[in-house]
Write an enzyme that holds these catalytic residues in place. Structure first.
Site, PDB file in Angstrom:
ATOM      1  NE  ARG A   1      48.721  30.925  31.460  1.00 18.04           N
ATOM      2  CZ  ARG A   1      49.265  30.350  30.378  1.00 18.04           C
ATOM      3  NH1 ARG A   1      48.734  29.264  29.873  1.00 18.04           N
ATOM      4  NH2 ARG A   1      50.331  30.888  29.811  1.00 18.04           N
TER       5      ARG A   1
ATOM      6  CE1 TYR B   1      56.485  37.446  40.051  1.00 19.85           C
ATOM      7  CE2 TYR B   1      55.360  35.934  38.575  1.00 19.85           C
ATOM      8  CZ  TYR B   1      55.396  36.668  39.748  1.00 19.85           C
ATOM      9  OH  TYR B   1      54.330  36.615  40.600  1.00 19.85           O
TER      10      TYR B   1
HETATM   11  C1  UD1 Z   1      50.309  35.404  34.815  1.00 28.98           C
HETATM   12  C2  UD1 Z   1      51.196  36.519  35.282  1.00 28.98           C
HETATM   13  C3  UD1 Z   1      52.171  36.023  36.277  1.00 28.98           C
HETATM   14  C4  UD1 Z   1      51.429  35.397  37.419  1.00 28.98           C
HETATM   15  C5  UD1 Z   1      50.531  34.310  36.892  1.00 28.98           C
HETATM   16  C6  UD1 Z   1      49.710  33.704  37.997  1.00 28.98           C
HETATM   17  C7  UD1 Z   1      51.995  38.396  33.976  1.00 28.98           C
HETATM   18  C8  UD1 Z   1      52.675  38.859  32.734  1.00 28.98           C
HETATM   19  N1  UD1 Z   1      51.894  37.096  34.138  1.00 28.98           N
HETATM   20  O1  UD1 Z   1      51.078  34.470  34.075  1.00 28.98           O
HETATM   21  O2  UD1 Z   1      52.950  37.092  36.750  1.00 28.98           O
HETATM   22  O3  UD1 Z   1      52.303  34.876  38.356  1.00 28.98           O
HETATM   23  O4  UD1 Z   1      49.665  34.823  35.910  1.00 28.98           O
HETATM   24  O5  UD1 Z   1      48.927  34.674  38.595  1.00 28.98           O
HETATM   25  O6  UD1 Z   1      51.562  39.173  34.802  1.00 28.98           O
HETATM   26  N2  UD1 Z   1      48.350  36.659  25.990  1.00 28.98           N
HETATM   27  C9  UD1 Z   1      47.574  37.007  24.894  1.00 28.98           C
HETATM   28  N3  UD1 Z   1      47.505  38.324  24.541  1.00 28.98           N
HETATM   29  C10 UD1 Z   1      48.162  39.319  25.236  1.00 28.98           C
HETATM   30  C11 UD1 Z   1      48.958  38.948  26.348  1.00 28.98           C
HETATM   31  C12 UD1 Z   1      49.021  37.607  26.697  1.00 28.98           C
HETATM   32  O7  UD1 Z   1      46.954  36.150  24.250  1.00 28.98           O
HETATM   33  O8  UD1 Z   1      48.035  40.492  24.869  1.00 28.98           O
HETATM   34  C13 UD1 Z   1      48.422  35.217  26.354  1.00 28.98           C
HETATM   35  C14 UD1 Z   1      49.830  34.758  26.646  1.00 28.98           C
HETATM   36  O9  UD1 Z   1      50.467  34.361  25.477  1.00 28.98           O
HETATM   37  C15 UD1 Z   1      49.572  33.576  27.580  1.00 28.98           C
HETATM   38  C16 UD1 Z   1      48.287  33.962  28.306  1.00 28.98           C
HETATM   39  O10 UD1 Z   1      47.703  35.018  27.553  1.00 28.98           O
HETATM   40  O11 UD1 Z   1      49.351  32.408  26.854  1.00 28.98           O
HETATM   41  C17 UD1 Z   1      48.481  34.401  29.731  1.00 28.98           C
HETATM   42  O12 UD1 Z   1      49.374  35.471  29.740  1.00 28.98           O
HETATM   43  P1  UD1 Z   1      49.762  36.292  31.070  1.00 28.98           P
HETATM   44  O13 UD1 Z   1      48.570  36.654  31.848  1.00 28.98           O
HETATM   45  O14 UD1 Z   1      50.639  37.399  30.637  1.00 28.98           O
HETATM   46  O15 UD1 Z   1      50.756  35.281  31.792  1.00 28.98           O
HETATM   47  P2  UD1 Z   1      50.647  33.946  32.639  1.00 28.98           P
HETATM   48  O16 UD1 Z   1      51.734  33.073  32.140  1.00 28.98           O
HETATM   49  O17 UD1 Z   1      49.303  33.323  32.661  1.00 28.98           O
END
Ligand code: UD1
Length: 349
Positions: free
Chosen positions: A248, A180
């Site tokens: 984040r 992505y």
């Molecule tokens: C996200 C988006 C990405 C977007 C970016 C900026 C997704 C998968 N990712 O990236 O497309 O471009 O924001 O807007 O849509 N986590 C947990 N538990 C869960 C799932 C995730 O703890 O059930 C953690 C992950 O390990 C990670 C964090 O939450 O450390 C953020 O995850 P996520 O929102 O999926 O992805 P980003 O890398 O922040």
């Protein structure tokens, strides 16, 4: 009044963008392909009061027709998320890069010179880090061995020391770490080449973690806020990966819509290609977000699982300073209020 085509206008962010543009007095047209990765229910007939045109951006003839009479394109259409498996690779590249290429070619043919691109902070890979001995460094991707043993913080690539995470600005090198992310970097490069060749104006908005009402429920492509929210709605505890200390910037979708409105104006004021971080400026850890949501929802407290996903970066937190200085954009919703409200927001099916 400007005539604006919003691509991906039936999606979570696109719907809010279309409404903000309409409320500011612009004439909005909407196109969306209703991609099954983003839409599990039928598309509506209208978005923000405008008819929804169902078309895939890879369809040249359809795009040419949609561009007739348009002044600015606001390009939100994309497959998002980390990807489920490598089988998705052609579809990511097809939707995000071939779709963008067709759009740009047809815009050039139609003499349309203004574009707002929905980019992402994923183009940076890891955020900015400083080593106490070596100054600013770019950590290598974390190894499975490190993650398996709970070493979640990346170390200095030269001496292995613990690093201090900092704010990424728009001049940081691009280092995509997922399919992505690679497609988003390609969109940036394609639009920059288009801008150079046509003299067109491009504003690329690098969204941080967008959340808010209308976010899709838990799907393999969902961001973490929607995953936590769906778990709580089902009475389950949010599952926090790693140790929950990863940082984040959660930016509310209404702020993202306002940033798009500011970007449309900016494309009318100056040419060239420019990128801006779109962030709240108030970073939070994933553990804090999970706890805030659980508290506001009155649900079970989060569980920190220690699990990890290989494509994940540890911290990515941006400086919103340039967007404020140049676009006049500043987020209005902070994560504390926004996340508490999100605990009760309506999600889409
Ligand atoms: C996200 C988006 C990405 C977007 C970016 C900026 C997704 C998968 N990712 O990236 O497309 O471009 O924001 O807007 O849509 N986590 C947990 N538990 C869960 C799932 C995730 O703890 O059930 C953690 C992950 O390990 C990670 C964090 O939450 O450390 C953020 O995850 P996520 O929102 O999926 O992805 P980003 O890398 O922040």
């Amino acid at each position: 009044m400007t005539r604006i085509l919003v691509t991906g206008g039936a999606g979570f962010i696109g719907t809010h963008v279309a409404a903000a543009l309409r409320d500011a007095g612009h004439q909005v047209s909407i196109v969306d392909c209703g991609h099954p990765g983003a839409h599990r229910t039928p598309l509506p007939d209208t978005v923000a009061g405008a008819p929804l045109h169902r078309a895939d951006l890879r369809d040249r003839a359809a795009v040419a027709e949609l561009l007739a009479g348009i002044d600015v394109v606001v390009h939100q259409a994309a497959m998002v998320g980390l990807g489920v498996d490598l089988g998705d690779l052609p579809e990511y590249v097809g939707c995000n890069d071939l779709g963008t290429a067709v759009l740009l070619a047809e815009m050039a043919r139609a003499g349309i010179h203004r574009l707002v691109l929905a980019s992402s902070m994923v183009v940076y890979g890891e955020g900015a880090y400083e080593c106490p001995r070596h100054g600013p460094v770019r950590p290598a991707p974390r190894t499975i061995a490190d993650l398996d043993t709970g070493r979640f913080e990346p170390g200095c690539p030269r001496c292995g020391s613990a690093l201090e995470p900092g704010l990424v600005d728009e001049d940081a090198p691009l280092e995509p770490r997922s399919v992505y992310a690679a497609t988003k970097v390609a969109q940036e490069h394609l639009t920059a080449a288009w801008s150079r060749q046509t003299g067109g104006a491009v504003v690329a908005l690098r969204y941080h973690n967008v959340y808010g009402p209308g976010m899709p429920r838990d799907t393999p492509y969902s961001g973490v806020a929607a995953i936590f929210r769906s778990a709580l709605a089902a009475g389950r505890a949010p599952r926090v990966f790693e140790d929950g200390g990863q940082r984040r910037d959660f930016v509310h979708v209404l702020d993202v819509a306002a940033a798009n409105l500011a970007a449309v104006t900016a494309t009318g004021a100056r040419g060239g290609w420019h990128a801006y971080n779109i962030a709240s400026g108030q970073p939070a850890t994933i553990g804090e977000v999970a706890a805030g949501l659980a508290r506001a929802a009155g649900g079970p407290a989060p569980v920190v699982t220690g699990e990890f996903r290989l494509g994940d970066v540890r911290h990515v937190v941006a400086s919103p300073a340039r967007a404020e200085a140049v676009l006049g954009f500043r987020a209005r919703v902070g994560p504390a209020d926004g996340i508490a409200e999100f605990a009760h927001a309506t999600l889409r099916g």
